[in-house]
Design a protein around this motif. Structure first.
Motif, PDB file in Angstrom:
ATOM      1  N   GLU A   1      -2.769   7.099  -3.391  1.00  0.00           N
ATOM      2  CA  GLU A   1      -2.013   5.927  -3.853  1.00  0.00           C
ATOM      3  C   GLU A   1      -0.512   6.129  -3.701  1.00  0.00           C
ATOM      4  O   GLU A   1       0.221   5.191  -3.396  1.00  0.00           O
TER       5      GLU A   1
ATOM      6  N   ALA B   1      -2.176  -0.123  -5.600  1.00  0.00           N
ATOM      7  CA  ALA B   1      -1.032   0.497  -4.920  1.00  0.00           C
ATOM      8  C   ALA B   1      -0.418  -0.429  -3.873  1.00  0.00           C
ATOM      9  O   ALA B   1       0.779  -0.366  -3.596  1.00  0.00           O
TER      10      ALA B   1
ATOM     11  N   GLY C   1       7.157  -0.641  -4.122  1.00  0.00           N
ATOM     12  CA  GLY C   1       6.604  -0.807  -5.469  1.00  0.00           C
ATOM     13  C   GLY C   1       5.975  -2.184  -5.613  1.00  0.00           C
ATOM     14  O   GLY C   1       6.175  -3.056  -4.772  1.00  0.00           O
TER      15      GLY C   1
ATOM     16  N   ARG D   1       2.004   3.497  -1.914  1.00  0.00           N
ATOM     17  CA  ARG D   1       3.169   2.939  -2.615  1.00  0.00           C
ATOM     18  C   ARG D   1       4.444   3.228  -1.836  1.00  0.00           C
ATOM     19  O   ARG D   1       5.307   2.368  -1.711  1.00  0.00           O
TER      20      ARG D   1
END
Ligand SMILES: Cc1cc2nc3c(=O)[nH]c(=O)nc-3n(C[C@H](O)[C@H](O)[C@H](O)COP(=O)(O)O)c2cc1C
Length: 335
Positions: free
Chosen positions: A32, A76, A41, A36
């Motif tokens: 993950e 994610a 984000g 990301r």
């Protein structure tokens, strides 16, 4: 060029379902933190819908991760919620392949998958392992349920109930999918009495978890009105409008395939259905169908949808589409 734009030409060179499985496997294996870092984000635009807190209103529609193999990845990638399934009581292989077809010029897909899935018991075991591992996602998880092909229509309620009981600990909400065009007879369950029987069976087992109904875009106005009546009578928690369509009038001659059409050609009809439903109810509605860009998402929210879900738009645009929609909705809400 973003990461998905780099990957997409390779994926699109493969047969559609092969590409789907490869992408899913990649998401299952990718840490993950990497996802990301690559995709940024999560876009934030928080809200509460039906007592559920969401970081943003863009969800992954059912059918992409039928067996819940990549739950941490969807979080994610930036989704605000994810719907797994359709899951049936019995494991089943679905229809013969090929059964998924791309139409890039139309921004469309046709599928006749036929609820290929591992079955409720196997998916529940996978979800239990995920909970135990500490990697359970921080976003709400919806569980979309369907009828096993081998189960006669008259026994549909017991079939849905088995899946519901088995998966109950894992879902923040549950969806009765009575609108896939690819299981013979399934859409007859949209008929009021049949649907009421299923809802009652589930509510009798657990009255607390939200139960939503996902409907077809091909229902007539009287049929939509009957769904609205049912929503009141059975205290349905919400509606998902819509599934794929059997209206293939947008398809070029000679390139058509049997199955449900999704993506661009579905946009206008899914919006019409949403408007009709919103005029008759105040319960939460999740809009699905032909949301290929931020403008289409905005149009649904303006028409009264509480949340949106994407499938075909995600195939053609990737995670960028989530961010674009969230940014557009934030602009709309602050204007
Ligand atoms: C390949 C494929 C498989 C799907 N499988 C399911 C499913 O198992 N259950 C379900 O409720 N909807 C399923 N859908 C419908 C989507 O969840 C969505 O409602 C529909 O495609 C319309 O949204 P879209 O235009 O953004 O794709 C599937 C759609 C596609 C394209």
């Amino acid at each position: 060029m973003n990461a998905y734009e780099m990957l997409k030409p390779w994926l699109f060179r493969l047969e559609a379902e092969t590409a789907h499985h490869l992408a899913l496997r990649g998401l299952e294996l990718a840490p993950e933190t990497c996802l990301r870092a690559v995709f940024g984000g999560p876009p934030m635009a928080e809200r509460d819908v039906g007592g559920i807190r969401l970081r943003n209103p863009v969800g992954l529609a059912a059918g992409m991760d039928k067996n819940a193999v990549a739950l941490p990845a969807w979080e994610a990638l930036g989704f605000g919620f994810v719907e797994i399934g359709t899951i049936t009581a019995l494991a089943q292989p679905g229809n013969p392949q090929p059964r998924l077809f791309r139409y890039p010029q139309l921004g469309a897909l046709i599928n006749r998958m036929g609820f290929n899935n591992d079955g409720a018991d196997a998916v529940a075991a996978r979800l239990a392992r995920l909970k135990g591992s500490g990697r359970w996602p921080g976003i709400p998880v919806g569980v979309n349920l369907g009828k096993s092909k081998a189960t006669p229509l008259e026994e549909a309620a017991a079939d849905y109930l088995h899946s519901f009981r088995t998966l109950l600990p894992y879902g923040d909400y549950f969806v009765l999918n009575v609108s896939s065009p690819n299981t013979p007879g399934l859409r007859e369950l949209q008929e009021k009495d049949a649907l009421a029987g299923i809802v009652r069976a589930l509510r009798g087992h657990d009255a607390a978890k939200p139960i939503l109904v996902k409907i077809a875009p091909d229902l007539t106005e009287p049929q939509l009105d009957a769904i609205l009546e049912l929503a009141v009578e059975e205290a349905i928690s919400g509606l998902i409008a819509t599934n794929t369509t059997l209206d293939h009038s947008a398809m070029p001659a000679g390139r058509d395939e049997a199955g449900g059409l999704s993506g661009g050609p579905l946009r206008a009809r899914a919006l019409d259905v949403l408007r009709r439903l919103r005029a008759g109810t105040r319960i939460p509605i999740i809009a699905s169908g032909g949301i290929m860009d931020a403008a289409a998402a905005r149009e649904r929210i303006e028409a009264g949808a509480d949340l949106v879900q994407i499938y075909t738009g995600f195939v053609y645009r990737g995670p960028t589409l989530i961010r674009e929609i969230v940014e557009e909705l934030k602009r709309m809400e602050s204007a």
